[in-house]
Design a protein around this motif. Structure first.
Motif, PDB file in Angstrom:
ATOM      1  N   MET A 177     -27.596  19.682 -29.058  1.00 24.12           N
ATOM      2  CA  MET A 177     -29.013  19.634 -29.468  1.00 24.12           C
ATOM      3  C   MET A 177     -29.799  18.777 -28.486  1.00 24.12           C
ATOM      4  O   MET A 177     -30.902  19.122 -28.071  1.00 24.12           O
ATOM      5  CB  MET A 177     -29.147  19.013 -30.871  1.00 24.12           C
ATOM      6  CG  MET A 177     -28.773  19.908 -32.000  1.00 24.12           C
ATOM      7  SD  MET A 177     -29.410  19.259 -33.574  1.00 24.12           S
ATOM      8  CE  MET A 177     -28.259  17.978 -33.978  1.00 24.12           C
ATOM      9  N   TRP A 178     -29.208  17.644 -28.104  1.00 22.80           N
ATOM     10  CA  TRP A 178     -29.883  16.692 -27.226  1.00 22.80           C
ATOM     11  C   TRP A 178     -30.090  17.299 -25.831  1.00 22.80           C
ATOM     12  O   TRP A 178     -31.135  17.125 -25.217  1.00 22.80           O
ATOM     13  CB  TRP A 178     -29.039  15.406 -27.143  1.00 22.80           C
ATOM     14  CG  TRP A 178     -29.622  14.365 -26.268  1.00 22.80           C
ATOM     15  CD1 TRP A 178     -30.684  13.549 -26.563  1.00 22.80           C
ATOM     16  CD2 TRP A 178     -29.213  14.027 -24.948  1.00 22.80           C
ATOM     17  NE1 TRP A 178     -30.943  12.726 -25.496  1.00 22.80           N
ATOM     18  CE2 TRP A 178     -30.062  12.994 -24.494  1.00 22.80           C
ATOM     19  CE3 TRP A 178     -28.193  14.497 -24.106  1.00 22.80           C
ATOM     20  CZ2 TRP A 178     -29.930  12.423 -23.238  1.00 22.80           C
ATOM     21  CZ3 TRP A 178     -28.063  13.927 -22.852  1.00 22.80           C
ATOM     22  CH2 TRP A 178     -28.921  12.911 -22.434  1.00 22.80           C
ATOM     23  N   ALA A 179     -29.069  18.048 -25.346  1.00 19.73           N
ATOM     24  CA  ALA A 179     -29.123  18.581 -23.984  1.00 19.73           C
ATOM     25  C   ALA A 179     -29.850  19.920 -23.904  1.00 19.73           C
ATOM     26  O   ALA A 179     -30.184  20.365 -22.804  1.00 19.73           O
ATOM     27  CB  ALA A 179     -27.697  18.738 -23.445  1.00 19.73           C
ATOM     28  N   SER A 180     -30.112  20.568 -25.044  1.00 19.43           N
ATOM     29  CA  SER A 180     -30.630  21.937 -25.028  1.00 19.43           C
ATOM     30  C   SER A 180     -31.923  22.123 -24.223  1.00 19.43           C
ATOM     31  O   SER A 180     -32.087  23.180 -23.596  1.00 19.43           O
ATOM     32  CB  SER A 180     -30.813  22.454 -26.464  1.00 19.43           C
ATOM     33  OG  SER A 180     -31.741  21.664 -27.179  1.00 19.43           O
ATOM     34  N   PRO A 181     -32.860  21.150 -24.157  1.00 17.42           N
ATOM     35  CA  PRO A 181     -34.091  21.403 -23.398  1.00 17.42           C
ATOM     36  C   PRO A 181     -33.865  21.562 -21.895  1.00 17.42           C
ATOM     37  O   PRO A 181     -34.767  21.993 -21.183  1.00 17.42           O
ATOM     38  CB  PRO A 181     -34.953  20.156 -23.674  1.00 17.42           C
ATOM     39  CG  PRO A 181     -34.361  19.515 -24.855  1.00 17.42           C
ATOM     40  CD  PRO A 181     -32.907  19.861 -24.840  1.00 17.42           C
ATOM     41  N   ARG A 182     -32.665  21.214 -21.412  1.00 16.93           N
ATOM     42  CA  ARG A 182     -32.416  21.331 -19.974  1.00 16.93           C
ATOM     43  C   ARG A 182     -32.214  22.770 -19.517  1.00 16.93           C
ATOM     44  O   ARG A 182     -32.285  23.048 -18.324  1.00 16.93           O
ATOM     45  CB  ARG A 182     -31.175  20.514 -19.587  1.00 16.93           C
ATOM     46  CG  ARG A 182     -31.444  19.039 -19.706  1.00 16.93           C
ATOM     47  CD  ARG A 182     -30.173  18.239 -19.623  1.00 16.93           C
ATOM     48  NE  ARG A 182     -30.447  16.881 -20.074  1.00 16.93           N
ATOM     49  CZ  ARG A 182     -29.954  15.797 -19.503  1.00 16.93           C
ATOM     50  NH1 ARG A 182     -29.141  15.907 -18.482  1.00 16.93           N
ATOM     51  NH2 ARG A 182     -30.262  14.622 -19.966  1.00 16.93           N
ATOM     52  N   ALA A 183     -31.919  23.670 -20.454  1.00 12.86           N
ATOM     53  CA  ALA A 183     -31.719  25.075 -20.075  1.00 12.86           C
ATOM     54  C   ALA A 183     -33.044  25.661 -19.582  1.00 12.86           C
ATOM     55  O   ALA A 183     -34.109  25.334 -20.092  1.00 12.86           O
ATOM     56  CB  ALA A 183     -31.177  25.862 -21.256  1.00 12.86           C
ATOM     57  N   ARG A 184     -32.962  26.532 -18.578  1.00 13.47           N
ATOM     58  CA  ARG A 184     -34.164  27.067 -17.943  1.00 13.47           C
ATOM     59  C   ARG A 184     -34.845  28.119 -18.818  1.00 13.47           C
ATOM     60  O   ARG A 184     -36.062  28.123 -18.967  1.00 13.47           O
ATOM     61  CB  ARG A 184     -33.775  27.668 -16.582  1.00 13.47           C
ATOM     62  CG  ARG A 184     -34.884  27.699 -15.547  1.00 13.47           C
ATOM     63  CD  ARG A 184     -34.316  28.054 -14.165  1.00 13.47           C
ATOM     64  NE  ARG A 184     -33.376  29.178 -14.222  1.00 13.47           N
ATOM     65  CZ  ARG A 184     -33.754  30.457 -14.186  1.00 13.47           C
ATOM     66  NH1 ARG A 184     -35.022  30.774 -14.086  1.00 13.47           N
ATOM     67  NH2 ARG A 184     -32.847  31.424 -14.232  1.00 13.47           N
ATOM     68  N   ARG A 185     -34.047  29.035 -19.390  1.00 12.19           N
ATOM     69  CA  ARG A 185     -34.622  30.119 -20.189  1.00 12.19           C
ATOM     70  C   ARG A 185     -34.929  29.648 -21.594  1.00 12.19           C
ATOM     71  O   ARG A 185     -34.134  28.941 -22.223  1.00 12.19           O
ATOM     72  CB  ARG A 185     -33.621  31.291 -20.273  1.00 12.19           C
ATOM     73  CG  ARG A 185     -33.345  32.001 -18.965  1.00 12.19           C
ATOM     74  CD  ARG A 185     -34.444  32.969 -18.584  1.00 12.19           C
ATOM     75  NE  ARG A 185     -34.615  34.060 -19.524  1.00 12.19           N
ATOM     76  CZ  ARG A 185     -34.128  35.288 -19.350  1.00 12.19           C
ATOM     77  NH1 ARG A 185     -33.429  35.573 -18.273  1.00 12.19           N
ATOM     78  NH2 ARG A 185     -34.356  36.240 -20.235  1.00 12.19           N
ATOM     79  N   ALA A 186     -36.073  30.079 -22.122  1.00 15.12           N
ATOM     80  CA  ALA A 186     -36.486  29.687 -23.471  1.00 15.12           C
ATOM     81  C   ALA A 186     -35.457  30.137 -24.514  1.00 15.12           C
ATOM     82  O   ALA A 186     -35.134  29.401 -25.447  1.00 15.12           O
ATOM     83  CB  ALA A 186     -37.856  30.276 -23.787  1.00 15.12           C
ATOM     84  N   GLY A 187     -34.938  31.378 -24.353  1.00 13.37           N
ATOM     85  CA  GLY A 187     -33.971  31.900 -25.318  1.00 13.37           C
ATOM     86  C   GLY A 187     -32.703  31.062 -25.347  1.00 13.37           C
ATOM     87  O   GLY A 187     -32.147  30.799 -26.418  1.00 13.37           O
TER      88      GLY A 187
END
Ligand SMILES: [Zn+2]
Length: 183
Positions: A90-100
């Motif tokens: 959950m904490w690291a999820s914003p690092r992904a490039r694609r919104a999906g």
């Protein structure tokens, strides 16, 4: 590409990412951790029971423990560690490039955090079918049996930590007034 097509592509990506990431944590990481803790506590032994150290019992995948380890401590640590991995996701999820992908990782992390911390506290245990009929057994129940009520403390801490992380990862909106209309 049209906006609506892109939105549905991202929604599909979110569903696929969430499903894959959730399975990787539970059962994937969970059962791997049982083996790793058993290996550590026995000084380097791994049980063999069918599918490597794993087998199916009452329709659920379980890890067989090599004797001489500390099965109750293993049962206490494994769901809590898996729940912590969910918090990390959950904490690291914003690092992904694609919104999906971002949304899928957040949902998978939140699901693993909630399910595993409650399971580890003996509060959410799926029923199993075996020769005795419908029974419940699981890591949290085993840990409670061995250590008593203090066994809920690690799960409760991870539950609180995850709630804080999730709160920072989502936008809060007030409820639409029309949703109250049914009252
Ligand atoms: Zn387990």
């Amino acid at each position: 590409m049209s906006v609506s097509r892109r939105v549905s592509q991202e929604a599909l990506l979110a569903v696929v990412t969430a499903g894959t990431a959730y399975l990787a944590l539970s059962p994937g990481l969970h059962e791997a951790l049982h083996v790793a803790y058993n290996y550590a506590f026995t000084g380097g032994h791994v049980a063999g029971c069918g599918l490597g150290p794993w087998t199916l019992d009452g329709g659920r995948m379980v890890t067989c423990f090599a004797p001489g380890g500390r099965p109750a401590l293993n049962a206490l640590l494994t769901p809590v560690t898996t729940a912590l991995a969910g918090v990390g996701l959950m904490w690291a999820s914003p690092r992904a490039r694609r919104a999906g992908v971002r949304r899928g990782l957040l949902v998978a992390g939140a699901a693993a955090w909630l399910v595993q911390s409650l399971y580890g506290m003996g509060l959410l245990t799926p029923p199993a079918l075996d020769s005795h009929g419908v029974t419940v057994w699981g890591d949290g129940i085993a840990a409670l049996g061995a250590f008593g009520w203090p066994a809920v403390a690690p799960g409760a801490c991870v539950l609180a930590l995850g709630a804080l992380v999730l709160r920072r990862r989502v936008a809060v909106r007030t409820r639409d007034a029309t949703l109250w209309a049914w009252k």
